[in-house]
Write a protein that holds these residues in place. Sequence first.
Motif, mmCIF file in Angstrom:
data_model
loop_
_atom_site.group_PDB
_atom_site.id
_atom_site.type_symbol
_atom_site.label_atom_id
_atom_site.label_comp_id
_atom_site.label_asym_id
_atom_site.label_seq_id
_atom_site.Cartn_x
_atom_site.Cartn_y
_atom_site.Cartn_z
ATOM 1 N N VAL A 1 0.812 -1.220 0.000
ATOM 2 C CA VAL A 1 0.000 0.000 0.000
ATOM 3 C C VAL A 1 0.851 1.280 0.000
ATOM 4 O O VAL A 1 2.021 1.190 -0.128
ATOM 5 N N ALA A 2 0.368 2.520 0.180
ATOM 6 C CA ALA A 2 1.136 3.730 -0.127
ATOM 7 C C ALA A 2 1.611 4.552 1.065
ATOM 8 O O ALA A 2 0.920 4.641 2.024
ATOM 9 N N LEU A 3 2.777 5.217 1.041
ATOM 10 C CA LEU A 3 3.392 5.880 2.209
ATOM 11 C C LEU A 3 3.587 7.385 2.169
ATOM 12 O O LEU A 3 2.918 8.121 1.515
ATOM 13 N N ALA B 1 12.141 4.862 -12.231
ATOM 14 C CA ALA B 1 11.781 5.674 -11.061
ATOM 15 C C ALA B 1 11.597 4.777 -9.853
ATOM 16 O O ALA B 1 11.143 3.640 -9.958
ATOM 17 N N GLY B 2 11.938 5.319 -8.688
ATOM 18 C CA GLY B 2 11.819 4.577 -7.439
ATOM 19 C C GLY B 2 13.089 3.811 -7.133
ATOM 20 O O GLY B 2 13.981 3.669 -7.975
ATOM 21 N N MET B 3 13.159 3.317 -5.885
ATOM 22 C CA MET B 3 14.327 2.555 -5.447
ATOM 23 C C MET B 3 13.852 1.301 -4.738
ATOM 24 O O MET B 3 13.083 1.369 -3.776
ATOM 25 N N THR C 1 10.134 1.884 0.619
ATOM 26 C CA THR C 1 8.704 2.034 0.409
ATOM 27 C C THR C 1 8.222 3.375 0.945
ATOM 28 O O THR C 1 8.452 3.688 2.100
ATOM 29 N N GLY C 2 7.567 4.146 0.135
ATOM 30 C CA GLY C 2 6.963 5.393 0.575
ATOM 31 C C GLY C 2 6.866 6.393 -0.554
ATOM 32 O O GLY C 2 7.783 6.537 -1.349
ATOM 33 N N ILE C 3 5.725 7.085 -0.631
ATOM 34 C CA ILE C 3 5.546 8.087 -1.678
ATOM 35 C C ILE C 3 6.377 9.319 -1.349
ATOM 36 O O ILE C 3 6.235 9.920 -0.294
ATOM 37 N N PRO D 1 11.787 10.365 -7.024
ATOM 38 C CA PRO D 1 10.504 9.798 -6.625
ATOM 39 C C PRO D 1 10.632 8.546 -5.757
ATOM 40 O O PRO D 1 11.567 7.756 -5.891
ATOM 41 N N GLY D 2 9.665 8.395 -4.879
ATOM 42 C CA GLY D 2 9.503 7.159 -4.130
ATOM 43 C C GLY D 2 8.049 6.730 -4.215
ATOM 44 O O GLY D 2 7.152 7.568 -4.386
#
Length: 688
Positions: free
Chosen positions: A14-16, A642-644, A648-650, A656-657
């Motif tokens: 889910v989203a952070l 994008a992202g790593m 976890t986390g927006i 971007p995360g």
Amino acid sequence: MKKVQSVWLSLGLVALAATSCRFSPLPELAPSGESSDGAIIDAAPAPFELELLAGDIGGPGNLDGAGAAAHFYFPNSVAVDSTSNIYVADTANLTIRKITAAGIVTTLAGSVGASGSTDGTGTAARFGYPSGVAVDGAGNVYVADQYNQTIRKVTAAGVVTTLAGKAGMPGTTDGMGIAARFSFPTGVAVDSAGNVYVADSSNHTIRKVTPTGVVTTLAGTAGMSGSTDGTGSAARFRYPTDVAVDSAGNVYVADRDNSIIRKITTTGVVTTLAGTAGSSVAVDNAGNVYVADVNNSTIRKITAAGVVTTLAGTAGITGSTDGTGAAARFTSPSGVAVDSAGNVYVADKGNHTIRKVTTVGLVTTLAGTAVMSGSTDGTSTAASFYYPTGVAVDSAGNIYVADYLNSTIRKLTLAGIVTTLAGTAGMMNSTDGTGAAARFTLPSGVAVDITGNIYVADTENSTIRKITTAGVVTTLAGTAGMDGSTDGTGAAARFYFPKDVAVDDDGNVYVADSANYTIRKVTAAGVVTTLAGTAGMVGSIDGTGAAARFNDSNSVAVDSAGIVYVADTANHTIRKVTTTGVVTTLAGTAALYGSTDGTGAAARFRYPTGVEVDGAGNVYVADSGNSTIRKITAAGVTTTIAGMAGTTGIVLGTTPGFGFLTSLAVIGDSLVINDTNAILLLRHGALQ
């Protein structure tokens, strides 16, 4: 019940993070449909900028820190020691966390996202879905390691050993250490002598493990479910999920599917204490029992005399509000613990937070940041969603969202205005009709054709729905409530939990029929055929038509040539299906998960849940388990854009995360991303 469990498990992550954000209207973008033929994202991974289109970006993650700076991911259980340290089964992160009395969160054992059954110290240890924790007087933590079918022990120094059971070997056997067998143990408690009590959920029994690892069955009979009170093996339970033990050695059980709280004396006599649905129990020094009433989103109290009151929350009203008594709000609270002063600690699973409830019912958030789910229409951050899982874009740049737990289809304009196109929040059914009069049940995927008609994978109804530009909803194929795999026309066809849809230029709809492990095709006239795979046959075989095999395919996309791309989630691969049903693996290797960039089989994904394709044949992947966006060229070269992985986390901006990625769509030369309760735009540098 199996349906409900499968739905929640598929939600998985889910989203952070981020407590503030900004919104700017989109510039004019090149036209884009579900299979975009607009401008193409460049091969270079930078620069990108992540912006919030609408919704909220609070929620899950894996960060250690103080208070709201820390993040959890579906925390399932809590325990508190004599010095008020709190231990958390951070289930989806596969870790055991510790919160000091000052609110400092650290990871005691396990490694984020790395499942396994390895014994070891700290991050070297591995768990497989830890779902219950208990702590003894010496600070040892005991863990119900559900998917490993074991009971683990973690010392205060973070040394993990397996106390009883054998990883991957479910069963019902009493015995010592690895000779014992459990079947999805979910809750544990420990008494003053160091005996561990286990809610052995799928065996419908309560087990006892001595400090030396000797396992016996305290109450119930394996494989025999029911609600009978009695002594020892004569008693019956139905999926017990948690246990607590008082100072006299009495054991209390959250008997989930019976919706009751049971009591087991030291001689094994089982009685029913109260008829209150709950997923977790704790008991204080005075013999009061506290219940996480998950379905009502409340915390209940049962006195020793069996009197039930609601300590905090209001039945049926979810949220994340701090406050006193009925003014407080929880979302699917799943674990409780109580300290010597009578304060109750709650694993507020749906909010990804740890809450504290005082003896007078005052609720505060001790650690983590809550997800603000809802169904509000409005502009940008004023709007709210409830686990949206599907997203599609029409030729004018309007975004359509399958708002999963609201059971609605939402529309987001380029100006950021969110409206509800069809369905009514919280009203689940399968009614055809116009706008708010229509009903869906947990829709997962959406697609839009070149004339603006929207197609919906109405997952729990096992149907494919169609919404016209006027908002008129009809059922294109399948019959609500009738699961199956039958090919046929309209209502005669059968699906089994379809997760996603894509539509080509001729109006043919392609379906990720997840529980059938097949890819289906529905013509504009509603004629359903199976394009690839065989119903009920799981695997990862490349081949033609029925010879191919998939495993929990969650997403499909189709290009201008009619080639279908599949996020084959449980195989950790991206598959390709030609118009004649020839299936090949475009990227990744079945059963080998990771986050490696590379060509073809050398690439690694972790539970990819979303897939989209642009006009040049580049495929974009929502790599959910890695919290990254990946790109696969037509030649099969995979890169991370994008992202790593493992973080976890927006996080908005140029680094971007992401939280829990469920789906994505191409819009011009950018990507619209569905990340839990937020709709995001990953904007390419050309638009800056």
